[in-house]
Scaffold this motif. Sequence first.
Motif, PDB file in Angstrom:
ATOM      1  N   ASN A 121     -34.855 -29.736 -46.720  1.00  0.00           N
ATOM      2  CA  ASN A 121     -34.141 -30.516 -47.732  1.00  0.00           C
ATOM      3  C   ASN A 121     -34.350 -29.918 -49.123  1.00  0.00           C
ATOM      4  O   ASN A 121     -33.410 -29.792 -49.911  1.00  0.00           O
ATOM      5  N   MET A 122     -35.589 -29.543 -49.407  1.00  0.00           N
ATOM      6  CA  MET A 122     -35.914 -28.951 -50.695  1.00  0.00           C
ATOM      7  C   MET A 122     -35.206 -27.602 -50.874  1.00  0.00           C
ATOM      8  O   MET A 122     -34.678 -27.294 -51.944  1.00  0.00           O
ATOM      9  N   LEU A 123     -35.173 -26.830 -49.797  1.00  0.00           N
ATOM     10  CA  LEU A 123     -34.500 -25.533 -49.828  1.00  0.00           C
ATOM     11  C   LEU A 123     -33.005 -25.718 -50.097  1.00  0.00           C
ATOM     12  O   LEU A 123     -32.423 -24.997 -50.917  1.00  0.00           O
ATOM     13  N   ALA A 126     -32.509 -26.463 -53.676  1.00  0.00           N
ATOM     14  CA  ALA A 126     -32.681 -25.242 -54.487  1.00  0.00           C
ATOM     15  C   ALA A 126     -31.440 -24.355 -54.392  1.00  0.00           C
ATOM     16  O   ALA A 126     -30.994 -23.789 -55.401  1.00  0.00           O
ATOM     17  N   ILE A 127     -30.871 -24.234 -53.197  1.00  0.00           N
ATOM     18  CA  ILE A 127     -29.673 -23.402 -53.002  1.00  0.00           C
ATOM     19  C   ILE A 127     -28.495 -23.993 -53.769  1.00  0.00           C
ATOM     20  O   ILE A 127     -27.727 -23.269 -54.413  1.00  0.00           O
ATOM     21  N   GLU A 128     -28.365 -25.318 -53.720  1.00  0.00           N
ATOM     22  CA  GLU A 128     -27.256 -25.983 -54.423  1.00  0.00           C
ATOM     23  C   GLU A 128     -27.329 -25.781 -55.938  1.00  0.00           C
ATOM     24  O   GLU A 128     -26.314 -25.798 -56.617  1.00  0.00           O
ATOM     25  N   ARG A 129     -28.528 -25.596 -56.455  1.00  0.00           N
ATOM     26  CA  ARG A 129     -28.710 -25.425 -57.906  1.00  0.00           C
ATOM     27  C   ARG A 129     -28.372 -24.010 -58.383  1.00  0.00           C
ATOM     28  O   ARG A 129     -28.315 -23.757 -59.579  1.00  0.00           O
ATOM     29  N   LEU A 130     -28.183 -23.076 -57.448  1.00  0.00           N
ATOM     30  CA  LEU A 130     -27.905 -21.683 -57.822  1.00  0.00           C
ATOM     31  C   LEU A 130     -26.509 -21.537 -58.422  1.00  0.00           C
ATOM     32  O   LEU A 130     -25.588 -22.258 -58.038  1.00  0.00           O
ATOM     33  N   PRO A 131     -26.337 -20.540 -59.309  1.00  0.00           N
ATOM     34  CA  PRO A 131     -24.977 -20.204 -59.747  1.00  0.00           C
ATOM     35  C   PRO A 131     -24.149 -19.771 -58.528  1.00  0.00           C
ATOM     36  O   PRO A 131     -24.703 -19.239 -57.552  1.00  0.00           O
ATOM     37  N   ARG A 135     -25.495 -18.163 -54.969  1.00  0.00           N
ATOM     38  CA  ARG A 135     -25.503 -19.026 -53.786  1.00  0.00           C
ATOM     39  C   ARG A 135     -24.738 -18.372 -52.641  1.00  0.00           C
ATOM     40  O   ARG A 135     -25.200 -18.324 -51.503  1.00  0.00           O
ATOM     41  N   GLU A 136     -23.563 -17.826 -52.942  1.00  0.00           N
ATOM     42  CA  GLU A 136     -22.749 -17.184 -51.906  1.00  0.00           C
ATOM     43  C   GLU A 136     -23.469 -15.967 -51.329  1.00  0.00           C
ATOM     44  O   GLU A 136     -23.486 -15.752 -50.112  1.00  0.00           O
ATOM     45  N   THR A 137     -24.098 -15.190 -52.201  1.00  0.00           N
ATOM     46  CA  THR A 137     -24.842 -14.006 -51.750  1.00  0.00           C
ATOM     47  C   THR A 137     -25.999 -14.422 -50.846  1.00  0.00           C
ATOM     48  O   THR A 137     -26.198 -13.851 -49.771  1.00  0.00           O
ATOM     49  N   TYR A 138     -26.756 -15.427 -51.277  1.00  0.00           N
ATOM     50  CA  TYR A 138     -27.885 -15.920 -50.486  1.00  0.00           C
ATOM     51  C   TYR A 138     -27.410 -16.361 -49.097  1.00  0.00           C
ATOM     52  O   TYR A 138     -28.012 -16.015 -48.084  1.00  0.00           O
ATOM     53  N   GLN A 139     -26.325 -17.118 -49.065  1.00  0.00           N
ATOM     54  CA  GLN A 139     -25.839 -17.639 -47.786  1.00  0.00           C
ATOM     55  C   GLN A 139     -25.376 -16.521 -46.848  1.00  0.00           C
ATOM     56  O   GLN A 139     -25.648 -16.563 -45.645  1.00  0.00           O
ATOM     57  N   LEU A 140     -24.718 -15.512 -47.388  1.00  0.00           N
ATOM     58  CA  LEU A 140     -24.251 -14.401 -46.550  1.00  0.00           C
ATOM     59  C   LEU A 140     -25.417 -13.594 -45.983  1.00  0.00           C
ATOM     60  O   LEU A 140     -25.419 -13.226 -44.805  1.00  0.00           O
ATOM     61  N   ILE A 173     -35.058 -19.914 -56.068  1.00  0.00           N
ATOM     62  CA  ILE A 173     -35.377 -20.794 -54.938  1.00  0.00           C
ATOM     63  C   ILE A 173     -36.887 -20.900 -54.761  1.00  0.00           C
ATOM     64  O   ILE A 173     -37.437 -21.992 -54.594  1.00  0.00           O
ATOM     65  N   ARG A 174     -37.563 -19.752 -54.804  1.00  0.00           N
ATOM     66  CA  ARG A 174     -39.015 -19.741 -54.610  1.00  0.00           C
ATOM     67  C   ARG A 174     -39.702 -20.570 -55.698  1.00  0.00           C
ATOM     68  O   ARG A 174     -40.582 -21.380 -55.410  1.00  0.00           O
ATOM     69  N   ALA A 175     -39.289 -20.375 -56.949  1.00  0.00           N
ATOM     70  CA  ALA A 175     -39.900 -21.119 -58.058  1.00  0.00           C
ATOM     71  C   ALA A 175     -39.690 -22.625 -57.878  1.00  0.00           C
ATOM     72  O   ALA A 175     -40.610 -23.422 -58.071  1.00  0.00           O
ATOM     73  N   TYR A 176     -38.482 -23.007 -57.492  1.00  0.00           N
ATOM     74  CA  TYR A 176     -38.166 -24.422 -57.301  1.00  0.00           C
ATOM     75  C   TYR A 176     -39.022 -25.015 -56.180  1.00  0.00           C
ATOM     76  O   TYR A 176     -39.625 -26.083 -56.338  1.00  0.00           O
ATOM     77  N   CYS A 177     -39.081 -24.311 -55.046  1.00  0.00           N
ATOM     78  CA  CYS A 177     -39.832 -24.820 -53.893  1.00  0.00           C
ATOM     79  C   CYS A 177     -41.331 -24.862 -54.162  1.00  0.00           C
ATOM     80  O   CYS A 177     -42.007 -25.839 -53.825  1.00  0.00           O
ATOM     81  N   LEU A 178     -41.862 -23.822 -54.789  1.00  0.00           N
ATOM     82  CA  LEU A 178     -43.300 -23.798 -55.076  1.00  0.00           C
ATOM     83  C   LEU A 178     -43.687 -24.913 -56.033  1.00  0.00           C
ATOM     84  O   LEU A 178     -44.744 -25.529 -55.886  1.00  0.00           O
ATOM     85  N   ALA A 179     -42.835 -25.175 -57.013  1.00  0.00           N
ATOM     86  CA  ALA A 179     -43.117 -26.255 -57.968  1.00  0.00           C
ATOM     87  C   ALA A 179     -43.154 -27.609 -57.263  1.00  0.00           C
ATOM     88  O   ALA A 179     -43.937 -28.483 -57.619  1.00  0.00           O
ATOM     89  N   LYS A 180     -42.328 -27.767 -56.236  1.00  0.00           N
ATOM     90  CA  LYS A 180     -42.250 -29.040 -55.509  1.00  0.00           C
ATOM     91  C   LYS A 180     -43.326 -29.178 -54.428  1.00  0.00           C
ATOM     92  O   LYS A 180     -43.547 -30.261 -53.910  1.00  0.00           O
ATOM     93  N   MET A 181     -43.958 -28.047 -54.045  1.00  0.00           N
ATOM     94  CA  MET A 181     -44.888 -28.067 -52.902  1.00  0.00           C
ATOM     95  C   MET A 181     -46.323 -27.741 -53.291  1.00  0.00           C
ATOM     96  O   MET A 181     -47.050 -27.098 -52.531  1.00  0.00           O
TER      97      MET A 181
END
Length: 197
Positions: A121-123, A126-131, A135-140, A173-181
């Motif tokens: 859920n957190m991931l 984080a993905i939704e917050r990307l430009p 986001r498209e690059t990450y998903q591909l 994504i890493r910064a967002y997840c680490l801050a939350k975990m």
Amino acid sequence: MAEVLKSILAKVSEGDEGAFKTLFDMYRPNIYTTALRVADNEWMAEDIVQDTFVKVWLNKHLLTTIDNFEAWLYILARNITLNIVKKRDNYKAYAQEEAKAALIRIYPEADYLLQDKEFRNMLEEAIERLPPKQRETYQLIKEQHLKRHEAAALLKVSPETVKWNLDQAMKSIRAYCLAKMKDVPFVLLLHFLLKYF
């Protein structure tokens, strides 16, 4: 250096997660580079790192009895590399099951599944917050497992642009997840970061 390593291993053997993170930071680059050279696949190299350090944690009670930790660690990583390379055709499913089984020995399955769901859920947040381009690059690359040049062709950009967008996405994504975990045990955090990154 030998005394420093000995001190770190003693702390890890007592369950000190800070010392385990120090050990991980010390040896991850060499294990990853060697695994990447042998497997010629970034996903496999990450799985090899993950499996190696999960096994180190599972065997932490033995660390003070090992005469040559570095040799032991590299033999462990080599054996894991060979096992994963042999299962190349279905390695991702195999490696995730192996890592999950190892972690469930540390954490009850209910805790693991709850943490995994929270991390997913957190991931996604984080993905939704990307430009959009990141986001498209990450998903591909990370979700559809395309190679850089394949993603570049689809996005109509250069492979270097794909690399830059992916690097930026991963940092965010890493910064967002680490801050939350902050309070998640390091070995569990390591597993999730390597599993999803």
